[in-house]
Design an enzyme around this catalytic site. Structure first.
Site, PDB file in Angstrom:
ATOM      1  N   SER A 130       0.832  -1.212   0.000  1.00 37.14           N
ATOM      2  CA  SER A 130       0.000   0.000   0.000  1.00 37.14           C
ATOM      3  C   SER A 130       0.863   1.256   0.000  1.00 37.14           C
ATOM      4  O   SER A 130       1.994   1.242   0.516  1.00 37.14           O
ATOM      5  CB  SER A 130      -0.860  -0.019   1.265  1.00 37.14           C
ATOM      6  OG  SER A 130      -1.406   1.253   1.503  1.00 37.14           O
ATOM      7  N   TYR A 155      -2.065  -0.018  10.106  1.00 38.93           N
ATOM      8  CA  TYR A 155      -2.289  -0.660   8.802  1.00 38.93           C
ATOM      9  C   TYR A 155      -1.027  -0.571   7.948  1.00 38.93           C
ATOM     10  O   TYR A 155      -0.554  -1.578   7.396  1.00 38.93           O
ATOM     11  CB  TYR A 155      -3.478   0.021   8.104  1.00 38.93           C
ATOM     12  CG  TYR A 155      -3.626  -0.339   6.647  1.00 38.93           C
ATOM     13  CD1 TYR A 155      -4.034  -1.614   6.265  1.00 38.93           C
ATOM     14  CD2 TYR A 155      -3.354   0.600   5.646  1.00 38.93           C
ATOM     15  CE1 TYR A 155      -4.156  -1.948   4.923  1.00 38.93           C
ATOM     16  CE2 TYR A 155      -3.482   0.269   4.309  1.00 38.93           C
ATOM     17  CZ  TYR A 155      -3.884  -1.004   3.955  1.00 38.93           C
ATOM     18  OH  TYR A 155      -3.996  -1.323   2.626  1.00 38.93           O
TER      19      TYR A 155
HETATM   20  N1  LIG Z   1      -8.540  -0.265  -2.159  1.00 38.82           N
HETATM   21  C1  LIG Z   1      -7.448   0.482  -1.985  1.00 38.82           C
HETATM   22  O1  LIG Z   1      -7.432   1.691  -2.260  1.00 38.82           O
HETATM   23  C2  LIG Z   1      -6.174  -0.146  -1.485  1.00 38.82           C
HETATM   24  C3  LIG Z   1      -5.036   0.682  -1.358  1.00 38.82           C
HETATM   25  C4  LIG Z   1      -3.853   0.119  -0.903  1.00 38.82           C
HETATM   26  C5  LIG Z   1      -3.781  -1.221  -0.609  1.00 38.82           C
HETATM   27  N2  LIG Z   1      -4.906  -2.006  -0.715  1.00 38.82           N
HETATM   28  C6  LIG Z   1      -4.772  -3.435  -0.397  1.00 38.82           C
HETATM   29  O2  LIG Z   1      -5.279  -4.184  -1.468  1.00 38.82           O
HETATM   30  C7  LIG Z   1      -5.876  -5.387  -1.016  1.00 38.82           C
HETATM   31  C8  LIG Z   1      -7.297  -5.495  -1.506  1.00 38.82           C
HETATM   32  O3  LIG Z   1      -8.021  -4.361  -1.018  1.00 38.82           O
HETATM   33  P1  LIG Z   1      -9.554  -4.122  -1.341  1.00 38.82           P
HETATM   34  O4  LIG Z   1      -9.750  -2.661  -1.477  1.00 38.82           O
HETATM   35  O5  LIG Z   1      -9.987  -5.027  -2.427  1.00 38.82           O
HETATM   36  O6  LIG Z   1     -10.182  -4.560   0.067  1.00 38.82           O
HETATM   37  P2  LIG Z   1     -11.475  -5.457   0.381  1.00 38.82           P
HETATM   38  O7  LIG Z   1     -11.680  -5.313   1.855  1.00 38.82           O
HETATM   39  O8  LIG Z   1     -12.590  -5.112  -0.530  1.00 38.82           O
HETATM   40  O9  LIG Z   1     -10.974  -6.925   0.045  1.00 38.82           O
HETATM   41  C9  LIG Z   1     -10.282  -7.731   0.950  1.00 38.82           C
HETATM   42  C10 LIG Z   1     -10.987  -9.080   1.008  1.00 38.82           C
HETATM   43  O10 LIG Z   1     -10.233  -9.923   1.865  1.00 38.82           O
HETATM   44  C11 LIG Z   1     -11.125 -10.664   2.667  1.00 38.82           C
HETATM   45  N3  LIG Z   1     -10.430 -10.996   3.922  1.00 38.82           N
HETATM   46  C12 LIG Z   1      -9.995 -10.154   4.883  1.00 38.82           C
HETATM   47  N4  LIG Z   1      -9.419 -10.832   5.885  1.00 38.82           N
HETATM   48  C13 LIG Z   1      -9.471 -12.144   5.543  1.00 38.82           C
HETATM   49  C14 LIG Z   1      -9.043 -13.341   6.162  1.00 38.82           C
HETATM   50  N5  LIG Z   1      -8.462 -13.334   7.362  1.00 38.82           N
HETATM   51  N6  LIG Z   1      -9.251 -14.503   5.526  1.00 38.82           N
HETATM   52  C15 LIG Z   1      -9.858 -14.547   4.306  1.00 38.82           C
HETATM   53  N7  LIG Z   1     -10.292 -13.442   3.669  1.00 38.82           N
HETATM   54  C16 LIG Z   1     -10.105 -12.257   4.272  1.00 38.82           C
HETATM   55  C17 LIG Z   1     -12.315  -9.748   2.912  1.00 38.82           C
HETATM   56  O11 LIG Z   1     -13.503 -10.473   3.197  1.00 38.82           O
HETATM   57  C18 LIG Z   1     -12.407  -9.000   1.583  1.00 38.82           C
HETATM   58  O12 LIG Z   1     -13.333  -9.599   0.713  1.00 38.82           O
HETATM   59  C19 LIG Z   1      -5.756  -5.347   0.503  1.00 38.82           C
HETATM   60  O13 LIG Z   1      -4.599  -6.069   0.880  1.00 38.82           O
HETATM   61  C20 LIG Z   1      -5.568  -3.884   0.817  1.00 38.82           C
HETATM   62  O14 LIG Z   1      -4.876  -3.691   2.024  1.00 38.82           O
HETATM   63  C21 LIG Z   1      -6.080  -1.498  -1.160  1.00 38.82           C
END
Ligand SMILES: NC(=O)c1ccc[n+]([C@@H]2O[C@H](COP(=O)([O-])OP(=O)(O)OC[C@H]3O[C@@H](n4cnc5c(N)ncnc54)[C@H](O)[C@@H]3O)[C@@H](O)[C@H]2O)c1
Length: 320
Positions: A130, A155
């Protein structure tokens, strides 16, 4: 290829899975459908994925090796297998109040993934980092080799830890990995806890919008299909050990983002201007030249195009 995507019912996981399924890869999804935000949205995404013959979902938790083994059994090992690890507990503000969840899901969960990649001889791992890892780095735009050992949120700390875990597994056990530092991703099927979604809800309900940082924050907003293309490129290239910024390539003022949303919704919202929240950074700006060169990453979608696409989906999904 055969790819195991953790977090497949999540925002970025879903879009990445669609891209891989459309080109004919076999995808195993893994998600615990947790209740951090409305699980109905996760079910809706998953239902679309289950419409593809080349998709299988395993409902399980990263913290359970038994659950993970079911997914890795389906994946197998060897050159043509990949793990795309996107599942995590996300949300800077949520991490301040719930540190344990972040340590368990993001750090222990990632170690479980790395151990199984090693044990099963998986061809390579691509995982989500991130922009939060840059913390209080004030040299802009952010480059991958800038200092990022001063995260401003728990985070961000877990995401930096993931990069270190991946490095150690590469050095010790030869597990290949690519870490992707995503910069504020938005688009259809987006996350209800993120700014665009919250603003859209407040505007449509006629409630005052909470605009933090007095609206002066800047973000490198990235359209989700551009991100998914970057993730797929990382899976294909499968470098030994690399970290890439994946941003939109342009830094926008928060107020311009809001104005573009208001135009797309055809309604101007009331604004409550508030100070910055703990954990927030004033500006994120990505230098994406490394990803352009080594992944062929080429984000094309400006907010003037991406936000109307989000609004079109939002209106249809919520029947507004
Ligand atoms: N969306 C953004 O702007 C952004 C920015 C930087 C980093 N990220 C990273 O990208 C990745 C995806 O983000 P996103 O926006 O799609 O988030 P999201 O929350 O929509 O997706 C994450 C998914 O992981 C699942 N999950 C969480 N903990 C879990 C566990 N212990 N076991 C199984 N499943 C689990 C959740 O149910 C969810 O469906 C994440 O690692 C997030 O930290 C996202």
């Amino acid at each position: 290829m055969k790819i195991l995507i953790t977090g497949s019912a999540g925002f970025i996981g879903f879009h990445t899975a669609v891209m891989l399924l459309e080109r004919g890869d076999t995808v195993i999804g893994f998600d615990n459908f947790n209740e951090y935000y409305d699980p109905k949205l996760k079910d809706a995404r998953n239902k679309i994925l289950e419409g593809y013959d080349n998709f299988t979902i395993i409902r399980g938790d990263l913290k359970s090796n038994d659950d993970l083994k079911k997914a890795f059994d389906l994946l197998g090992g060897g050159e043509d297998t990949r793990v795309c690890h996107l599942a995590a507990q996300a949300g800077v503000r949520h991490s301040i109040k719930n540190p344990d969840e972040f340590i368990q899901d993001n750090i222990q969960g990632t170690n479980n993934i790395l151990e199984l990649c090693k044990e099963r001889g998986v061809g390579g791992l691509t995982y989500a980092s991130s922009s939060s890892v840059y913390g209080d780095n004030d040299v802009s735009p952010f480059q991958e080799d800038h200092k990022c050992d001063c995260p401003l949120s728990l985070y961000g700390m877990t995401k930096k830890t993931n990069e270190l875990q991946a490095y150690t597994y590469y050095k010790l056990h030869g597990v290949k990995s690519t870490g992707l530092r995503f910069f504020t991703v938005y688009g259809p099927y987006g996350r209800p806890d993120m700014a665009l979604f919250l603003f859209a809800n407040w505007i449509t309900k006629g409630e005052p919008m909470q605009v933090f940082g007095q609206g002066k924050m800047q973000r490198d907003f990235t359209y989700v299909e551009d991100i998914a293309a970057g993730v797929v490129a990382a899976l294909d290239k499968n470098y030994d050990y690399e970290i890439f910024n994946l941003g939109g390539g342009k830094t926008e003022e928060l107020m311009d983002y809001i104005t573009t949303l208001e135009k797309a919704l055809g309604k101007v919202g009331k604004k409550e201007m508030l100070p910055m929240q703990p954990g927030d950074v004033v500006s994120t700006s990505a230098d994406i030249s490394k990803a352009r060169k080594m992944l062929g990453y080429d984000p094309k979608t400006q907010i003037t195009e991406g936000i109307p696409k989000f609004v079109e989906w939002y209106r249809e999904y919520y029947q507004i």
